[in-house]
Design a protein around this motif. Structure first.
Motif, short mmCIF file in Angstrom:
data_model
loop_
_atom_site.label_atom_id
_atom_site.label_comp_id
_atom_site.label_asym_id
_atom_site.label_seq_id
_atom_site.Cartn_x
_atom_site.Cartn_y
_atom_site.Cartn_z
N LEU A 121 0.82 -1.21 0.00
CA LEU A 121 0.00 0.00 0.00
C LEU A 121 0.86 1.27 0.00
CD1 LEU A 121 -2.74 -1.03 2.60
CD2 LEU A 121 -3.01 -0.85 0.12
N GLY A 122 2.14 1.14 -0.24
CA GLY A 122 3.02 2.30 -0.30
C GLY A 122 3.18 2.98 1.04
N ALA A 165 -1.10 11.78 -5.97
CA ALA A 165 -1.67 11.01 -7.07
C ALA A 165 -0.89 9.72 -7.33
CB ALA A 165 -1.71 11.86 -8.34
N MET A 166 0.43 9.77 -7.24
CA MET A 166 1.24 8.58 -7.49
C MET A 166 0.96 7.50 -6.45
SD MET A 166 3.41 7.22 -9.57
CE MET A 166 4.10 8.65 -10.45
N THR A 167 0.96 7.89 -5.17
CA THR A 167 0.69 6.93 -4.10
C THR A 167 -0.74 6.41 -4.21
OG1 THR A 167 2.22 8.10 -2.64
CG2 THR A 167 0.68 6.59 -1.61
N GLU A 168 -1.67 7.27 -4.59
CA GLU A 168 -3.07 6.85 -4.73
C GLU A 168 -3.21 5.74 -5.78
OE1 GLU A 168 -7.31 9.12 -4.70
OE2 GLU A 168 -5.83 9.85 -6.16
N ARG A 169 -2.48 5.88 -6.86
CA ARG A 169 -2.54 4.83 -7.90
C ARG A 169 -1.96 3.52 -7.39
NH1 ARG A 169 -0.65 5.52 -14.21
NH2 ARG A 169 -1.20 3.40 -14.87
N VAL A 170 -0.85 3.61 -6.64
CA VAL A 170 -0.26 2.40 -6.05
C VAL A 170 -1.24 1.73 -5.11
CG1 VAL A 170 1.56 1.58 -4.50
CG2 VAL A 170 2.12 3.22 -6.32
N VAL A 171 -1.91 2.53 -4.27
CA VAL A 171 -2.85 1.98 -3.30
C VAL A 171 -4.03 1.32 -4.00
CG1 VAL A 171 -4.47 2.59 -1.47
CG2 VAL A 171 -2.19 3.60 -1.48
N ALA A 172 -4.60 1.98 -5.01
CA ALA A 172 -5.76 1.43 -5.71
C ALA A 172 -5.42 0.10 -6.36
CB ALA A 172 -6.25 2.43 -6.75
N GLU A 173 -4.29 0.02 -7.01
CA GLU A 173 -3.90 -1.23 -7.66
C GLU A 173 -3.62 -2.32 -6.64
OE1 GLU A 173 -0.58 -0.07 -10.01
OE2 GLU A 173 -1.81 0.84 -11.61
N ALA A 174 -3.03 -1.94 -5.49
CA ALA A 174 -2.74 -2.93 -4.45
C ALA A 174 -4.04 -3.49 -3.87
CB ALA A 174 -1.89 -2.30 -3.36
N VAL A 175 -5.04 -2.65 -3.65
CA VAL A 175 -6.32 -3.11 -3.13
C VAL A 175 -6.98 -4.06 -4.12
CG1 VAL A 175 -8.66 -2.39 -2.49
CG2 VAL A 175 -6.68 -1.09 -1.66
N TYR A 176 -6.92 -3.72 -5.41
CA TYR A 176 -7.54 -4.60 -6.40
C TYR A 176 -6.85 -5.96 -6.42
CZ TYR A 176 -9.78 -6.12 -10.67
OH TYR A 176 -10.52 -6.83 -11.59
N ARG A 177 -5.51 -5.96 -6.41
CA ARG A 177 -4.79 -7.24 -6.42
C ARG A 177 -5.09 -8.05 -5.17
NH1 ARG A 177 -0.49 -3.93 -8.08
NH2 ARG A 177 0.40 -4.07 -5.98
N HIS A 178 -5.20 -7.37 -4.02
CA HIS A 178 -5.40 -8.08 -2.76
C HIS A 178 -6.77 -8.75 -2.69
CE1 HIS A 178 -4.64 -8.86 1.53
NE2 HIS A 178 -5.93 -8.57 1.71
N ARG A 179 -7.79 -8.11 -3.23
CA ARG A 179 -9.15 -8.62 -3.07
C ARG A 179 -9.72 -9.27 -4.32
NH1 ARG A 179 -12.26 -7.56 1.09
NH2 ARG A 179 -14.16 -7.51 -0.19
N HIS A 180 -9.11 -9.03 -5.46
CA HIS A 180 -9.74 -9.50 -6.70
C HIS A 180 -8.76 -10.25 -7.60
CE1 HIS A 180 -13.45 -7.30 -5.82
NE2 HIS A 180 -12.66 -6.35 -5.34
N GLY A 181 -8.04 -11.17 -6.98
CA GLY A 181 -7.20 -12.06 -7.76
C GLY A 181 -8.03 -13.11 -8.49
#
Length: 526
Positions: free
Chosen positions: A417-418, A474-490
């Protein structure tokens, strides 16, 4: 008319229904009130009987120099004092228990509303105001249950006094029966004035408490932008208004209680003077005169209690109205254009990540509160406002230590989550880093990412996030959004996620984007 003279109103401009709160308190505690009133009435009857027994003893024992008769009457007096002492002790205890219990119930009701039912924005009350209502106003409302039995027993005492005086002389009894209602009617005229002043006092105390809470919460930010002086001036202004309201309320209280005490004193003096005239003219005996003087002196207590009841009710009514304002359930159906429909396209399918766009922040908060009112199992709503507690990073992340994941797994999640800045570059030992009250030792972005990590560790079947990354770049926000998607929607994931946001980073990773009324039409995720 100044704002200090205005009665509090709810967010729709209506006067809150404090009377309904008071009626509910009395109804829920009616058994305790009946028992307390009965015991306190017994106490009052015994108090009235004391001057009667003394007068009888004077006429029958001392007048005839009968020692045995005197001993009998003294024994009766001792028994009466024993009964009145025990009756008052247990009657007052029952009333106090009911008052404290009702105050606690109202506090819990306010707390449940704040935590579960109504978002703070729905009632337009800030944290400090809600804290003031849940404490001082709950106590003032509950205290009414102490005074209701006292007032009931005071009325019974006044009836007993009138009966005693009628037994001695009809004119004396009729004087009391006529004078008491007139006196109470006169004092009652001050009740609305007192209610308004108390309401204004409680309102401004709540406002100043709210401002103080806001200042403490934002102290770090205010210091950073050099606005501490301006903030202090605003608090002094709010504190001055509260002080002025308290002064006016104290004047109103003084006028009310002064009028009540003065009127009751005049009645007692009038009864005593009339009895003295009757004794001088030979219409009543010496023992009867002693009885009347004792009853006249005793009259001041029940008269004062009965006369002051409207003031007590006024104070409780003002506080009950503020409780009513807080605990009123402002649901979406009448307060906003956002529809309440859990079967609409805003509900994600199993395994789906849905982003919900809102036209403004108010609509977003309203929609989030609607989802929060759905008590489906496996549903977790992480609000926009982050709540952290005094402790460590680990204690704020893990709800149940016995079901906690390995500490190394938690560190990896924070890294994804950065959040290396939260860990200060350390490993699992960094999870024991202290966190101050409300997480003020952390920045806004750090608090948001900790709250997001806490929600992911809970791993609910349905997760709802409301603007989870507004305080990060904005950069950290993109990292967080992608991390949440990977964590819950593999691959093969069955968990669903809803994010209420207009952030491009979250809209980009969503499987589907839905717009609430007022936004553009539903659009596909990019």
């Amino acid at each position: 008319m100044s704002d200090l003279d205005m009665a509090p109103v709810d967010h729709r401009g209506r006067t809150p229904d404090g009377a309904r709160v008071l009626r509910g308190s009395v109804r829920d505690n009616r058994r305790s009130l009946i028992a307390s009133t009965a015991l306190l009435s017994l106490h009052q009857f015994c108090e009235v009987s004391v001057p009667v027994l003394i007068g009888v003893a004077v006429d029958r024992a001392l007048g005839n120099a009968d020692v045995a008769s005197l001993i009998r009457w003294l024994t009766v007096l001792a028994l009466v004092f024993l009964v009145l002492t025990v009756a008052y002790r247990y009657g007052a205890r029952i009333a106090m228990t009911a008052a404290q219990g009702e105050a606690h119930r109202l506090r819990m009701r306010c707390a449940a509303t704040i935590v579960e039912d109504t978002p703070p924005t729905a009632t337009e009350l800030r944290d400090g105001e809600m804290l003031s209502i849940a404490n001082s106003d709950a106590d003032e409302t509950g205290n009414l249950l102490r005074y209701v039995p006292q007032a009931g027993s005071a009325v019974m005492a006044l009836i007993a006094c009138a009966a005693v005086l009628i037994g001695i002389d009809t004119a004396l009894g009729i004087t009391v029966l006529i004078a008491v209602p007139l006196a109470l009617s006169v004092v009652q005229l001050l009740s609305p004035f007192t209610t308004r002043l108390i309401g204004a006092q409680q309102h401004h105390i709540g406002r100043s408490t709210a401002l103080a809470t806001d200042l403490v919460t934002g102290m770090r930010t205010l210091r950073g932008i050099g606005a501490l002086g301006i903030a202090s001036d605003r608090y002094r202004e709010a504190d001055g208004r509260a002080r002025l309201a308290m002064r006016r309320a104290a004047i109103g209280h003084g006028a009310f209680f002064g009028a009540a005490t003065g009127v009751t004193g005049l009645i007692a003096v009038g009864v005593a003077a009339l009895a003295g005239w009757f004794a001088l003219s030979g219409q009543i005996s010496v023992g009867a005169l002693i009885t009347v003087l004792g009853v006249a002196q005793f009259l001041t207590e029940p008269l004062a209690i009965a006369a002051m009841l409207p003031g007590r009710v006024a104070t409780a009514r003002a506080s009950a109205e503020r409780i009513s304002t807080l605990t009123a359930r402002h649901r979406l159906a009448g307060d906003t254009t956002v529809p309440i429909d859990h079967d609409s396209t805003t509900v994600p399918c199993p395994g789906e990540f849905v982003a919900v766009r809102a036209p403004d922040s108010a609509a977003a908060r309203t929609y989030a509160s609607t989802i929060g009112s759905d008590h489906r199992s496996g549903l977790l709503v992480e609000p926009h406002s982050v709540d952290l507690f005094t402790g460590t990073i680990w204690s704020n992340l893990v709800v149940d230590p016995h079901a906690a994941p390995p500490r190394a797994t938690v560190v990896e999640l924070l890294r994804a989550l950065g959040s290396l800045d939260i860990l200060s570059g350390g490993g699992t030992e960094a999870l024991d880093t202290p966190v101050s009250d409300r997480g003020l030792s952390l920045s806004g972005g750090q608090r948001q990412r900790l709250a997001l990590a806490r929600a992911l560790i809970r791993d609910p079947g349905t997760l709802v996030l409301h603007d989870p990354t507004t305080a990060v770049d904005a950069m950290t926000e993109r990292v967080v959004a992608e991390a949440v998607y990977r964590h819950r929607h593999g691959r093969g994931a069955t968990r669903s996620t809803t994010v209420i946001t207009n952030s491009p980073a979250w809209l980009r990773v969503a499987d589907r984007v839905v717009a609430l009324p007022g936004c553009a039409t539903t659009e596909p995720a990019s």
